[in-house]
Scaffold this motif. Structure first.
Motif, PDB file in Angstrom:
ATOM      1  N   ARG A   1       0.333  -1.337   0.178  1.00  0.00           N
ATOM      2  CA  ARG A   1      -0.225   0.467   0.067  1.00  0.00           C
ATOM      3  C   ARG A   1       1.253   0.990   0.206  1.00  0.00           C
ATOM      4  N   THR A   2       1.449   1.076   1.061  1.00  0.00           N
ATOM      5  CA  THR A   2       2.589   2.266   0.971  1.00  0.00           C
ATOM      6  C   THR A   2       3.926   3.085  -0.552  1.00  0.00           C
TER       7      THR A   2
ATOM      8  N   LEU B   1       0.890   4.337  -2.610  1.00  0.00           N
ATOM      9  CA  LEU B   1       0.834   5.451  -2.664  1.00  0.00           C
ATOM     10  C   LEU B   1       1.356   6.645  -2.908  1.00  0.00           C
TER      11      LEU B   1
ATOM     12  N   ARG C   1      -5.309  10.483  -4.322  1.00  0.00           N
ATOM     13  CA  ARG C   1      -5.637  10.229  -2.300  1.00  0.00           C
ATOM     14  C   ARG C   1      -5.295  11.064  -1.454  1.00  0.00           C
TER      15      ARG C   1
ATOM     16  N   ARG D   1      -3.198  12.319   1.299  1.00  0.00           N
ATOM     17  CA  ARG D   1      -2.532  12.165   2.305  1.00  0.00           C
ATOM     18  C   ARG D   1      -1.638  12.926   3.556  1.00  0.00           C
TER      19      ARG D   1
ATOM     20  N   HIS E   1      -6.479   2.477   7.702  1.00  0.00           N
ATOM     21  CA  HIS E   1      -5.984   2.436   6.133  1.00  0.00           C
ATOM     22  C   HIS E   1      -7.605   1.936   5.087  1.00  0.00           C
TER      23      HIS E   1
ATOM     24  N   HIS F   1      -4.509   7.798   2.948  1.00  0.00           N
ATOM     25  CA  HIS F   1      -3.462   7.429   3.327  1.00  0.00           C
ATOM     26  C   HIS F   1      -2.248   8.509   4.072  1.00  0.00           C
TER      27      HIS F   1
ATOM     28  N   ARG G   1       1.022   8.050   6.347  1.00  0.00           N
ATOM     29  CA  ARG G   1       2.078   8.687   5.890  1.00  0.00           C
ATOM     30  C   ARG G   1       3.639   8.147   7.171  1.00  0.00           C
TER      31      ARG G   1
END
Length: 465
Positions: free
Chosen positions: A22-23, A26, A83, A85, A108, A115, A117
């Motif tokens: 996923r990371t 994104l 998306r 972030r 998530h 997203h 981080r």
């Protein structure tokens, strides 16, 4: 227990795979239109079965990050990077403190359009690092503990935090950690008192009764001597120069920065508390000589390896032994004298919305989620930490985690809880005094000079009141 621990390990591996993919998607490491590695390659990389890999990929399909094309593979979607972030400044220890990685996986899942981080803040200068990033609009959410929040307020960084609505379903004492000028500036996620943790088997082998709330530090030292004689090993350890440890003795001494302090003079009780503290940590028959280990904390490893029988610790630290077959339990910290009122240092970890965030609505969703019943239930079920939400903290849990039988002891201790700020000393004074303690234990200064140093900071603090 082994089979259950295996299932837990499997879930962690699966979550790690999903989170990593996923990371990568994104963040743009895996570009739209490209394909993920094959299921067999992912299975080998993350030590999973092909069936488990397919289950993880289905989660990414549900989140709209990939599309599975028959006989071709899993393709990254074009819309995946469109998306919101948000940057979350945090300490790396939150992964063990309350399973932050798992909480973000769940967030998530519930919020596929956002997203998060995680950004690891400077370990040795957390507050300054967070303040600079927030001031430049580079953080949307930030976490800190109650001691770091005090430092943020003293540094003027509290203006960078967005005020929040109080949530009465959280423990009041946990909320108190982050209130400044009648405004709640962060939500508490989890908290812990500093407690005495001990190996029950060692006490049985030495024929000693287990610690209780009537113990003084002299009682602890006497028991430690007997444990060391019986086992031929040290008996107790903690990082002596940690602000979360020596502050306990200052708190119990009734330190009062508003009192009149003459040069080099301390109240007899405060001077006595420092004397008892030094008597404990300088007795290297019972206490290992690890005084230099301010940041490389050997406490849990020594307890885990049964090199010591007692430690001063928090519920957070106990997550490092939650899957080990240790027979251990908790007790309140000893007092300076019998019948002294108990005073317990409490540490609370919270999360705040940055006032300069460009994605404030998404940032608030994350902070709200971290104190939601769903997230707090995960903390209660999968860790030894205490959730800030009362109903989740006090729910019954029956799983493979090795929790102390006195886990709920904290509920009876609320009247004894105090934060660092109630010492009346600013954070820079506590840090400076830590250096003086190290110098004293290294015989670079004498007791009179140590008292003179603390008296100096008490006088300065009195002038600021």
């Amino acid at each position: 227990m082994n089979s259950k621990s295996g299932r837990q390990s499997f879930q962690e591996r699966l979550d790690r795979m999903v989170g990593k993919l996923r990371t990568d998607i994104l963040s743009g490491i895996r570009q739209p239109g490209t394909y993920l590695p094959s299921e067999s390659a992912l299975a080998k990389q993350f030590q999973l079965s092909n069936k488990s890999v397919r289950r993880g990929l289905e989660q990414l399909v549900e989140e709209g990050l990939i599309v599975k094309i028959d006989r071709v593979g899993s393709m990254v979607m074009e819309t995946a990077r469109e998306r919101i972030r948000i940057n979350f400044g945090c300490n790396s220890s939150l992964t063990s403190d309350f399973m932050l990685d798992e909480l973000l996986v769940e967030f998530h899942r519930l919020n596929p359009g956002i997203h998060v981080r995680p950004i690891t803040l400077n370990r040795f200068d957390h507050v300054q690092s967070a303040g600079e990033l927030m001031d430049n609009g580079l953080l949307d959410v930030v976490s800190f503990n109650s001691l770091q929040f005090q430092e943020m307020v003293e540094s003027g960084f509290d203006s960078l935090l967005e005020p929040l609505e109080k949530d009465t379903s959280l423990y009041p004492i946990a909320n108190e950690a982050f209130i400044h000028q009648d405004q709640l500036l962060a939500y508490p996620i989890s908290f812990s008192p500093v407690v005495l943790c001990y190996n029950r088997a060692h006490f049985r082998e030495a024929g000693l009764p287990e610690p209780d709330s009537y113990w003084t530090w002299e009682d602890l030292i006497d028991a430690a001597v007997k444990l060391s004689e019986k086992r031929g090993r040290h008996a107790i350890y903690f990082v002596p120069a940690s602000e979360n440890r020596y502050s306990v003795f200052l708190l119990q001494s009734g330190l009062d920065c508003a009192e009149e302090v003459k040069d080099g003079e301390l109240a007899a009780q405060t001077a006595n508390s420092l004397r008892i503290y030094s008597k404990l940590v300088n007795n290297h028959t019972i206490f290992p000589k690890y005084l230099a280990g301010d940041y490389e904390d050997a406490t849990i490893p020594l307890f885990e390896q049964e090199q010591v029988s007692m430690i001063l610790t928090t519920y957070f630290n106990l997550n490092e032994i939650k899957h080990l077959p240790l027979d251990y339990d908790l007790a309140p910290l000893p007092t300076l004298k019998h019948r002294d009122p108990q005073k317990t240092l409490i540490i609370t970890i919270g999360a705040a919305v940055a006032a300069n965030s460009r994605e404030k609505e998404a940032a608030r969703k994350l902070v709200d989620f971290l104190i939601s019943p769903e997230a707090q239930r995960l903390i209660r079920e999968r860790t030894v930490s205490i959730p800030a939400r009362k109903s989740m903290a006090e729910m019954n849990v029956d799983n493979d985690i090795n929790r102390p039988s006195r886990y709920l002891m904290y509920r009876e201790m609320f009247p004894t809880f105090y934060y660092h700020r109630e010492l009346g000393l600013p954070i820079h004074a506590l840090k400076s005094f830590r250096k003086s303690l190290n110098a004293y234990w290294s015989n670079m200064i004498d007791e009179e000079e140590l008292h003179r140093e603390l008296s100096k900071w008490m006088r300065k603090s009195k002038q600021l009141i």
